[in-house]
Design a protein around this motif. Structure first.
Motif, PDB file in Angstrom:
ATOM      1  N   THR A  93      27.006  50.202  27.829  1.00 18.60           N
ATOM      2  CA  THR A  93      25.902  49.298  28.178  1.00 18.60           C
ATOM      3  C   THR A  93      26.220  47.868  27.782  1.00 18.60           C
ATOM      4  N   MET A  94      26.734  47.685  26.558  1.00 17.55           N
ATOM      5  CA  MET A  94      27.035  46.341  26.071  1.00 17.55           C
ATOM      6  C   MET A  94      28.172  45.694  26.860  1.00 17.55           C
ATOM      7  N   LEU A  95      29.255  46.434  27.094  1.00 20.08           N
ATOM      8  CA  LEU A  95      30.409  45.858  27.789  1.00 20.08           C
ATOM      9  C   LEU A  95      30.103  45.555  29.252  1.00 20.08           C
ATOM     10  N   HIS A  96      29.298  46.371  29.879  1.00 23.20           N
ATOM     11  CA  HIS A  96      28.914  46.078  31.257  1.00 23.20           C
ATOM     12  C   HIS A  96      28.045  44.814  31.322  1.00 23.20           C
ATOM     13  N   ALA A  97      27.179  44.640  30.323  1.00 20.75           N
ATOM     14  CA  ALA A  97      26.325  43.447  30.296  1.00 20.75           C
ATOM     15  C   ALA A  97      27.154  42.189  30.076  1.00 20.75           C
ATOM     16  N   VAL A  98      28.105  42.238  29.138  1.00 24.41           N
ATOM     17  CA  VAL A  98      28.957  41.081  28.876  1.00 24.41           C
ATOM     18  C   VAL A  98      29.864  40.804  30.078  1.00 24.41           C
ATOM     19  N   GLY A  99      30.384  41.849  30.692  1.00 19.52           N
ATOM     20  CA  GLY A  99      31.219  41.675  31.874  1.00 19.52           C
ATOM     21  C   GLY A  99      30.459  41.017  33.011  1.00 19.52           C
ATOM     22  N   ALA A 100      29.200  41.418  33.194  1.00 21.58           N
ATOM     23  CA  ALA A 100      28.372  40.822  34.246  1.00 21.58           C
ATOM     24  C   ALA A 100      28.135  39.341  33.976  1.00 21.58           C
ATOM     25  N   LEU A 101      27.933  38.992  32.702  1.00 20.08           N
ATOM     26  CA  LEU A 101      27.758  37.580  32.338  1.00 20.08           C
ATOM     27  C   LEU A 101      29.008  36.769  32.671  1.00 20.08           C
ATOM     28  N   LEU A 102      30.168  37.260  32.268  1.00 20.07           N
ATOM     29  CA  LEU A 102      31.412  36.518  32.466  1.00 20.07           C
ATOM     30  C   LEU A 102      31.767  36.358  33.946  1.00 20.07           C
ATOM     31  N   ARG A 103      31.305  37.305  34.766  1.00 22.45           N
ATOM     32  CA  ARG A 103      31.614  37.241  36.200  1.00 22.45           C
ATOM     33  C   ARG A 103      30.521  36.554  37.014  1.00 22.45           C
ATOM     34  N   LYS A 169      40.951  40.423  28.040  1.00 24.82           N
ATOM     35  CA  LYS A 169      42.306  40.529  28.614  1.00 24.82           C
ATOM     36  C   LYS A 169      42.242  41.159  30.001  1.00 24.82           C
ATOM     37  N   HIS A 170      41.476  42.215  30.133  1.00 26.54           N
ATOM     38  CA  HIS A 170      41.387  42.895  31.429  1.00 26.54           C
ATOM     39  C   HIS A 170      40.766  41.988  32.486  1.00 26.54           C
ATOM     40  N   LEU A 171      39.676  41.320  32.130  1.00 28.28           N
ATOM     41  CA  LEU A 171      38.988  40.467  33.088  1.00 28.28           C
ATOM     42  C   LEU A 171      39.839  39.268  33.506  1.00 28.28           C
ATOM     43  N   GLU A 173      43.121  39.454  33.995  1.00 32.64           N
ATOM     44  CA  GLU A 173      44.265  39.896  34.790  1.00 32.64           C
ATOM     45  C   GLU A 173      43.929  39.780  36.270  1.00 32.64           C
ATOM     46  N   GLU A 174      44.822  39.199  37.027  1.00 31.81           N
ATOM     47  CA  GLU A 174      44.588  39.039  38.461  1.00 31.81           C
ATOM     48  C   GLU A 174      44.599  40.378  39.190  1.00 31.81           C
ATOM     49  N   ASN A 175      45.521  41.257  38.804  1.00 31.70           N
ATOM     50  CA  ASN A 175      45.612  42.573  39.445  1.00 31.70           C
ATOM     51  C   ASN A 175      45.714  43.651  38.378  1.00 31.70           C
ATOM     52  N   PRO A 176      44.607  43.954  37.697  1.00 32.20           N
ATOM     53  CA  PRO A 176      44.650  44.963  36.634  1.00 32.20           C
ATOM     54  C   PRO A 176      45.003  46.339  37.186  1.00 32.20           C
ATOM     55  N   SER A 177      45.689  47.124  36.367  1.00 31.13           N
ATOM     56  CA  SER A 177      46.149  48.440  36.811  1.00 31.13           C
ATOM     57  C   SER A 177      45.025  49.470  36.850  1.00 31.13           C
ATOM     58  N   ILE A 178      43.916  49.188  36.166  1.00 35.86           N
ATOM     59  CA  ILE A 178      42.754  50.085  36.212  1.00 35.86           C
ATOM     60  C   ILE A 178      41.508  49.252  36.487  1.00 35.86           C
ATOM     61  N   SER A 179      40.465  49.905  36.962  1.00 36.71           N
ATOM     62  CA  SER A 179      39.226  49.196  37.250  1.00 36.71           C
ATOM     63  C   SER A 179      38.488  48.874  35.954  1.00 36.71           C
TER      64      SER A 179
END
Length: 205
Positions: A93-103, A169-171, A173-179
């Motif tokens: 829940t936390m990582l999805h929320a932070v990821g949504a903010l950064l994107r 780091k994942h966010l 990466e231009e072409n990350p190896s995993i979603s």
């Protein structure tokens, strides 16, 4: 010497400059962005920008503070609900929320974070660590059995610092190896498996 905004109009102007800074860096990079780019995007003159910021580096510092404030503003309201979740669900829940903010806003924050990682300009992440420590402490209050973990301090450090670093780091990466979803699931399941596995060993007769 630049002045601190006190009146509402001045505060609005400074906020516009900071937002324009994100747009300028997203378009031109840290090195390529100029105070003229920022002022134009903010809809003000360069002279007006210099009333509040001595140079673009000061704008970048304000941008870093804004990013940190927004991450904290994303995590803190979630704490009451996160403390009632299992470890894996809480991390997801936390990582999805932070990821949504950064994107948000066409990855504007994310692009600025990418440029920041590639430069010597670093944000002070101490306030974020404080909020995550607060989350950890409140979580332990609601789930006291996890306080028995032998390596609780190491678990907390890895969960707080490793998770956020891996996310960034994942966010970036231009072409990350995993979603991103697989990364979040992996981190959440790994931390939950470790904690529950340690407890199982402690509770084993």
């Amino acid at each position: 010497m630049p002045r601190k905004p006190t009146q509402k109009r001045a505060i609005v102007t400074v906020d516009a400059i900071v937002e324009a800074g994100f747009m300028a860096v997203a378009s031109h990079g840290l090195a390529g962005a100029t105070t003229r780019h920022i002022a134009t995007l903010a809809g003000i003159s360069v002279g007006s920008l210099y009333e509040y910021f001595a140079n673009k580096e000061e704008v970048y510092e304000a941008m870093n503070r804004k990013l940190v404030e927004d991450i904290i503003g994303t995590i803190k309201p979630l704490i009451p609900s996160l403390t009632h979740m299992g470890i894996a669900e809480a991390i997801r829940t936390m990582l999805h929320a932070v990821g949504a903010l950064l994107r948000r806003d066409n990855n504007r924050y994310l692009q600025c974070a990418r440029h920041g990682i590639q430069s010597d300009i670093k944000a002070d992440l101490t306030p974020i660590n404080r909020v995550l420590i607060e989350l950890m402490m409140q979580y332990l209050m609601h789930h006291p059995r996890y306080a028995r973990l032998i390596n609780l301090s190491a678990f907390s450090y890895i969960a707080i610092n490793g998770g956020m670093f891996t996310l960034m780091k994942h966010l970036n990466e231009e072409n990350p190896s995993i979603s991103y979803d697989k990364l979040v699931d992996g981190l959440a399941n790994m931390m939950a498996h470790y904690a529950d596995g340690e407890l199982a060993l402690l509770e084993k007769p």
